[in-house]
Design a protein around this motif. Structure first.
Motif, short mmCIF file in Angstrom:
data_model
loop_
_atom_site.label_atom_id
_atom_site.label_comp_id
_atom_site.label_asym_id
_atom_site.label_seq_id
_atom_site.Cartn_x
_atom_site.Cartn_y
_atom_site.Cartn_z
N MET A 1 7.27 5.36 5.25
CA MET A 1 8.68 5.68 5.41
C MET A 1 9.42 5.44 4.10
O MET A 1 9.25 4.41 3.45
CB MET A 1 9.26 4.78 6.51
N VAL A 2 10.19 6.39 3.69
CA VAL A 2 10.89 6.29 2.41
C VAL A 2 12.40 6.21 2.67
O VAL A 2 12.91 6.84 3.57
CB VAL A 2 10.62 7.53 1.54
N ILE A 133 5.14 -1.66 -6.80
CA ILE A 133 3.93 -0.99 -7.27
C ILE A 133 4.11 -0.65 -8.74
O ILE A 133 4.38 0.50 -9.11
CB ILE A 133 3.65 0.29 -6.46
N LYS A 153 7.59 2.63 -6.90
CA LYS A 153 7.76 2.33 -5.47
C LYS A 153 7.79 0.82 -5.22
O LYS A 153 7.05 0.07 -5.84
CB LYS A 153 6.60 2.93 -4.67
N VAL A 155 7.22 -1.47 -1.83
CA VAL A 155 6.87 -1.43 -0.41
C VAL A 155 7.40 -2.71 0.23
O VAL A 155 6.98 -3.81 -0.12
CB VAL A 155 5.36 -1.30 -0.19
N HIS A 182 10.04 1.92 -0.02
CA HIS A 182 9.17 2.39 1.07
C HIS A 182 8.98 1.25 2.07
O HIS A 182 9.10 0.08 1.70
CB HIS A 182 7.80 2.80 0.51
N HIS A 183 8.67 1.64 3.30
CA HIS A 183 8.41 0.62 4.33
C HIS A 183 7.04 0.85 4.97
O HIS A 183 6.71 1.98 5.38
CB HIS A 183 9.49 0.67 5.41
N LEU A 184 6.23 -0.20 5.04
CA LEU A 184 4.94 -0.17 5.76
C LEU A 184 4.81 -1.49 6.50
O LEU A 184 5.47 -2.48 6.16
CB LEU A 184 3.77 -0.05 4.76
N GLU A 188 -0.82 -2.01 7.38
CA GLU A 188 -0.88 -0.70 6.72
C GLU A 188 -0.91 -0.85 5.20
O GLU A 188 -1.69 -0.21 4.51
CB GLU A 188 0.37 0.14 7.09
N PHE A 193 -3.67 -0.34 -0.02
CA PHE A 193 -3.92 -0.83 -1.39
C PHE A 193 -5.35 -1.31 -1.59
O PHE A 193 -5.85 -1.31 -2.72
CB PHE A 193 -2.85 -1.85 -1.79
#
Lengths: 309, 309
Positions: A1-2, A133, A153, A155, A182-184, A188, A193
């Motif tokens: 999700m961005v 990242i 990015k 996360v 971003h969302h994880l 995930e 990674f």
């Protein structure tokens, strides 16, 4: 999700940074340049690094204690090697005031979340885990760059306990560094990674070590050229940091390593059989996939620059 | 074995190049810049490439036939994909005049030598096998660079049948391109490059293909960053070329692949056991070996530049 929304201009009164090296230092420099912070206080194991960070204008003040660092901060970033996260959270927890948000920059997230659940007690909701990242092979305050996070990015692996306001505060700080949020979930994140970062590091270290231990290693290195240099660049990274990451993300690493070893077994069988078609199919698919990936990156980069901020 | 002697200023009357792409084109451009050749004639499968090479000033003339290319040449370079070497040698052999020296630029040498022994008959002594250790991911005449070989190694894998004069002539041409001459046997050459070039290519292709075939490949590529980009840069290379190299050097490749797979097995066991010390030992040894290698390269590069030529 961005989340592509433009950052508001929140100004932090006091940010405390545990670990004023490449990651923490670049965060401070970017926020200062954006005018997003009034005061940065540094804390860490090495007095020399803290003094150097102060000389370089990364931090305004060296904390005299964890209590001193934490008190009055509206945001705290933990940017120390990931194996130290638990101890740092434990040390700061007693002094953590209501309204202070804590985040981290660790390359693994499930272990960090587990450590936070152990260390933070009633204050767990104040901890918003994240992972920028971005990086270089260099470490320490001298390696910090004001634009390390531009277009990169971040996360965020938010906890169910986190408030939307606290998540937004962390996101806002990183957006003011020029980063894209971003969302994880932590699981995930760690699976992704393991595949695209942690396994490649292990593979590069493994190859260089394997060659270095051969009796004719000197001749081999003599003829290694630019392809080898790029392939093994990540084997120039900190062994301590990557040992910690490998162990912290062990389950996902083992899964990716087994997948890759099976792939090497298939290629070995094709080689042994002299199956030119099967070998070319793998090489071609890889080349195409990589080409598409690079094209997508470059397009996104161009859009970002054309968007201009 | 290295030969560091300065090149004499031999001027070639006519050089024929089979394959006017990156490798052959860069050779021609460098020799022309050095004033080391009067005429370059090109021959190849693609008329479009030949015309483009002529437009770019890489070649002076497009050969109307293999006979036309070969007749009157004092030096012939085969710079086509390595799997075509046997057919090219076979095609030129009938027209090859006494005094013409043939060399190649293939990335594998034992198979090229075997092909030459089959194709060249009484003219075997005129073929001096060689391999320039230089390249880019780009192909074709437009990728050719005048300085591609400056400071790069050329490995000559001379045959017992070669005369010293013919070996020196090939060495001289490459030296006038700015390259440094090394000598290895074909078997030594293939073992060395299996380890430091051919296996890394296979490993990079294998990783990208493995990731691209996963159901969540899109998400994985989305988070791949600069470490992944460098690690997989060589997977951007020509699949056809590397399929041929993999098969041409199959025995040495299998040996290196088995050595590497055993190394991954050891790392897997350390991961599973949570053996931080054993993992760090491998990572640290790799980092140190790579650091020493990079330092040695940079020192040699500096000496070359300070030597000034």
């Amino acid at each position: 999700m961005v989340n592509d929304s433009k950052p508001g201009s929140h100004v932090f009164k006091r940010i405390a940074i545990f670990g004023v090296g490449l990651i923490g230092g670049s965060f401070a420099l970017a926020l200062k340049k954006a005018g997003a912070v009034q005061q940065v206080v540094g804390v860490g194991r090495s007095q020399a690094s803290l003094q150097r960070a102060q000389e370089l204008g990364i931090i305004d003040q060296i904390a005299s204690s964890v209590e001193d660092a934490v008190c009055g901060a509206d945001l705290i970033l933990i940017a120390a090697p990931v194996a130290q996260t638990a101890a740092i959270l434990m040390a700061m927890q007693p002094y953590l005031q209501t309204g202070t948000v804590v985040t981290d920059a660790g390359s693994t997230k499930a272990d960090v979340v587990a450590a936070a659940r152990q260390a933070m007690g009633q204050k767990l909701a104040q901890f918003v885990p994240a992972h920028p990242i971005a990086g270089r092979e260099l470490n320490g305050p001298d390696a910090a760059l004001v634009d390390l996070y531009a277009g990169k990015k971040i996360v965020i692996t938010r906890l169910p306990e986190n408030s939307a306001d606290d998540v937004n505060l962390v996101a806002n700080a990183w957006q003011q560094c020029g980063a894209i949020i971003h969302h994880l979930s932590p699981a995930e994140h760690d699976a992704v990674f393991a595949a695209v970062s942690h396994l490649p590091h292990l593979l590069a270290y493994a190859l260089v070590d394997d060659i270095a231990r051969k009796p004719h290693a000197e001749r081999l290195f003599q003829y290694a050229a630019s392809g080898f240099r790029d392939f093994t660049r990540i084997a120039g990274s900190s062994p301590e940091m990557w040992r910690d990451i490998s162990l912290a993300n062990r389950d996902a690493m083992l899964q990716e390593l087994d997948s890759y070893t099976a792939q090497l077994g298939r290629l070995r069988a094709h080689l042994l059989a002299g199956d030119a078609q099967a070998i070319e199919a793998i090489y071609s698919n890889a080349q195409l996939a990589r080409h598409n990936w690079i094209t997508a990156i470059e397009t996104a980069e161009k859009q970002r620059k054309d968007g201009g901020d």
